[in-house]
Design a protein around this motif. Sequence first.
Motif, PDB file in Angstrom:
ATOM      1  N   GLY A 255       0.821  -1.216   0.000  1.00 42.08           N
ATOM      2  CA  GLY A 255       0.000   0.000   0.000  1.00 42.08           C
ATOM      3  C   GLY A 255       0.845   1.252   0.000  1.00 42.08           C
ATOM      4  N   TYR A 256       1.852   1.295   0.869  1.00 46.68           N
ATOM      5  CA  TYR A 256       2.758   2.454   0.894  1.00 46.68           C
ATOM      6  C   TYR A 256       3.464   2.625  -0.454  1.00 46.68           C
ATOM      7  CZ  TYR A 256       2.398   3.241   5.961  1.00 46.68           C
ATOM      8  OH  TYR A 256       1.950   3.556   7.219  1.00 46.68           O
ATOM      9  N   ALA A 257       3.923   1.506  -1.021  1.00 48.01           N
ATOM     10  CA  ALA A 257       4.627   1.560  -2.304  1.00 48.01           C
ATOM     11  C   ALA A 257       3.728   2.064  -3.421  1.00 48.01           C
ATOM     12  CB  ALA A 257       5.162   0.165  -2.646  1.00 48.01           C
ATOM     13  N   THR A 258       2.467   1.633  -3.403  1.00 51.35           N
ATOM     14  CA  THR A 258       1.519   2.049  -4.450  1.00 51.35           C
ATOM     15  C   THR A 258       1.340   3.560  -4.478  1.00 51.35           C
ATOM     16  OG1 THR A 258       0.315  -0.052  -4.283  1.00 51.35           O
ATOM     17  CG2 THR A 258      -0.868   1.822  -5.261  1.00 51.35           C
ATOM     18  N   TRP A 259       1.333   4.174  -3.297  1.00 49.88           N
ATOM     19  CA  TRP A 259       1.114   5.613  -3.218  1.00 49.88           C
ATOM     20  C   TRP A 259       2.418   6.409  -3.113  1.00 49.88           C
ATOM     21  CZ3 TRP A 259      -3.440   7.190  -4.691  1.00 49.88           C
ATOM     22  CH2 TRP A 259      -4.508   6.305  -4.604  1.00 49.88           C
ATOM     23  N   GLY A 260       3.536   5.739  -3.419  1.00 52.27           N
ATOM     24  CA  GLY A 260       4.810   6.452  -3.544  1.00 52.27           C
ATOM     25  C   GLY A 260       5.524   6.766  -2.246  1.00 52.27           C
ATOM     26  N   ASP A 261       5.022   6.267  -1.115  1.00 53.50           N
ATOM     27  CA  ASP A 261       5.674   6.523   0.170  1.00 53.50           C
ATOM     28  C   ASP A 261       6.653   5.385   0.462  1.00 53.50           C
ATOM     29  OD1 ASP A 261       6.455   7.260   2.683  1.00 53.50           O
ATOM     30  OD2 ASP A 261       4.445   7.271   3.575  1.00 53.50           O
ATOM     31  N   MET A 262       7.766   5.386  -0.268  1.00 57.73           N
ATOM     32  CA  MET A 262       8.728   4.297  -0.127  1.00 57.73           C
ATOM     33  C   MET A 262       9.469   4.352   1.204  1.00 57.73           C
ATOM     34  SD  MET A 262       8.167   2.393  -2.566  1.00 57.73           S
ATOM     35  CE  MET A 262       9.390   1.243  -1.947  1.00 57.73           C
ATOM     36  N   GLU A 263       9.578   5.530   1.781  1.00 58.58           N
ATOM     37  CA  GLU A 263      10.248   5.636   3.082  1.00 58.58           C
ATOM     38  C   GLU A 263       9.478   4.849   4.151  1.00 58.58           C
ATOM     39  OE1 GLU A 263      11.705   9.047   6.310  1.00 58.58           O
ATOM     40  OE2 GLU A 263      11.011   9.655   4.308  1.00 58.58           O
ATOM     41  N   SER A 264       8.151   5.064   4.202  1.00 60.78           N
ATOM     42  CA  SER A 264       7.319   4.334   5.163  1.00 60.78           C
ATOM     43  C   SER A 264       7.274   2.850   4.839  1.00 60.78           C
ATOM     44  CB  SER A 264       5.897   4.898   5.182  1.00 60.78           C
ATOM     45  OG  SER A 264       5.889   6.244   5.602  1.00 60.78           O
ATOM     46  N   GLY A 265       7.199   2.546   3.533  1.00 59.26           N
ATOM     47  CA  GLY A 265       7.159   1.151   3.112  1.00 59.26           C
ATOM     48  C   GLY A 265       8.423   0.403   3.512  1.00 59.26           C
ATOM     49  N   ALA A 266       9.582   1.023   3.274  1.00 58.84           N
ATOM     50  CA  ALA A 266      10.862   0.386   3.614  1.00 58.84           C
ATOM     51  C   ALA A 266      11.021   0.248   5.127  1.00 58.84           C
ATOM     52  CB  ALA A 266      12.016   1.196   3.026  1.00 58.84           C
ATOM     53  N   GLU A 267      10.581   1.260   5.863  1.00 58.03           N
ATOM     54  CA  GLU A 267      10.674   1.212   7.325  1.00 58.03           C
ATOM     55  C   GLU A 267       9.823   0.070   7.875  1.00 58.03           C
ATOM     56  OE1 GLU A 267       9.749   3.989  11.266  1.00 58.03           O
ATOM     57  OE2 GLU A 267       9.428   4.804   9.252  1.00 58.03           O
ATOM     58  N   LEU A 268       8.592  -0.057   7.350  1.00 56.64           N
ATOM     59  CA  LEU A 268       7.712  -1.133   7.801  1.00 56.64           C
ATOM     60  C   LEU A 268       8.303  -2.488   7.445  1.00 56.64           C
ATOM     61  CD1 LEU A 268       4.870  -1.671   9.094  1.00 56.64           C
ATOM     62  CD2 LEU A 268       4.013  -1.863   6.755  1.00 56.64           C
ATOM     63  N   PHE A 269       8.865  -2.585   6.248  1.00 55.90           N
ATOM     64  CA  PHE A 269       9.467  -3.848   5.809  1.00 55.90           C
ATOM     65  C   PHE A 269      10.596  -4.264   6.751  1.00 55.90           C
ATOM     66  CE2 PHE A 269      12.651  -6.244   3.407  1.00 55.90           C
ATOM     67  CZ  PHE A 269      11.874  -7.244   2.851  1.00 55.90           C
ATOM     68  N   SER A 270      11.395  -3.294   7.184  1.00 67.11           N
ATOM     69  CA  SER A 270      12.514  -3.595   8.079  1.00 67.11           C
ATOM     70  C   SER A 270      12.051  -4.097   9.446  1.00 67.11           C
ATOM     71  CB  SER A 270      13.397  -2.354   8.254  1.00 67.11           C
ATOM     72  OG  SER A 270      12.705  -1.338   8.971  1.00 67.11           O
TER      73      SER A 270
END
Length: 554
Positions: A255-270
């Motif tokens: 979801g984060y990646a779809t809307w371009g928020d890669m910072e939040s997406g990467a943080e959640l992934f970690s």
Amino acid sequence: MPMPSPSSPTLKSSNLCIVKHLLSNSSLSEAVSSLDLLRLKGIRLPSRVLATLLRHCSKTRSYREGKLIHLHLKLTGFKCPPMLLANHLISMYFSCGDFVQAHKVFDKMEVRNLYTWNNMLSGYAKLGMIKQARSFFYRMPHKDYVSWNAMVVGYAHSGRFAEAMKFYQQFRRLSVGYNEFSFASVLIVSVKLKEFELCRQIHGQILVVGFSSNVVISSLIVDAYAKCGKMEDARRLFDDMPVRDVRAWTTLVSGYATWGDMESGAELFSQMPKSNSCSWTYLIRGYTRNGMGHEALGVFREMIKQQVRPDQFTFNICLFACATIASLKHGKQIHAFLVRNNIKPNAIVVCTIVDMYSKCGSLETAMRVFNFVGNKQDVVLWNTMISALAHYGYGIEAIMMLNNMLRSGVKPNKTTFVGILNACSHSGLVQEGLQLFKSMTNEHGVVPDQEHYACLTDLLGQDGCFNEPGKDLQMMDCKLGDHVWNSLIGVCRMHGNIDHGREVAVFLIKLQPQSSAAYQLLSSIYAALGKWELVEKIRHILDERQVRKHQAIS
């Protein structure tokens, strides 16, 4: 020879043999092949063992083995199998896509239960055969929530969301019960429609009935909110989940990646306690879709380092990332990884490999990969190669490629003709392009759309052949869009043809009076002629009609 009873020692020994086949590392085909030997010995296995075999066939979509089991039943006196086996046969045939045989088994059944009817209903729905599913639904003597769920899912997966919602609303008004799948099916509809209010309503219903603790349902709601762009709601629900599995984490990362928020997406992934190939792939896709190809490949390297096995989708995304940043070095490395690890790429990955090499400046390698493919029955593969040749201006070679494609028995589609018309345009092959454009409908049954007409306009404009714009525009059956507008205007400006430009502008103003492109073209023509009073008049018309200017069209 009479069949022994289930209590005979021989039967028990044979039973153990079959079960051993199923539970060991032996293949399903080995287990099924032993049935013929048992038949020759006059042995018929109990229904529960045969049902287990059929269940394995359904799960693995092993059509040949399933047919052999059905044949074994007929040869051992079960021409009309008991209800348990008949139901499993129906499931097996539908899983393998043979709805005709499934219906034959159903028709021969002397006794049917609700499970039988739901089995047929779900089978047709999963195959997208909604008309047949609906017919069965209204023929059913009794219906339960499984019946209604099947119809909602069937309509949802067929893209008929209004009908899916209609069935769901009717179902909810009835007192036939429900389960988690009842809400899962309608959540699919809300995700497809991206209807936030609908998501909230369904979420409320789930809270009322007490299914919010179900991790699958909660993950679907998170996905629905994310697809609607409501990331704060999605994150709040995710944080409130008592149990989160890999799917729930991956859903929010995606979801984060779809809307371009890669910072939040990467943080959640970690923060994920456990990840899988799907999680890594969605993070890679997020970086790729947001124009961060180098970061995407960095994640892929880390994925390999962590010994997480990529799947075909992962390779497809990574090769696409290489193409977007024109990194031939990384593209070659990924291709070599596939070869070294003896991973056979599927048709989609092969097309992406060809596309990657062509976009990274190595058309010769792209052609070698294309020629190496044994089965060339995939139209996408041919389209990829034709587009690559068009990109490099090899019009003659692209036409030859199209001819080879037709000789191979592959039917061209709309994308094929976009590629070939572009190839002709880039190579100045005007007459060849016109002939191919005419053959689209006449020979191949492909109806041209605005993208094809834009290609045609570019083609005619290459050699100043756009002699009768009004006549040419009138033959365009589709609604003109930006592609055609830009092509028409570009052709007129390229050749400085004021008369044709004025004709095009007047025609387009009549066709789409609220589009600014034609007014801008007409204004520039009058300015070039020094007719400033007419330029001013155009400006007044723009203001009066409240036409919004589009800066990109020029």
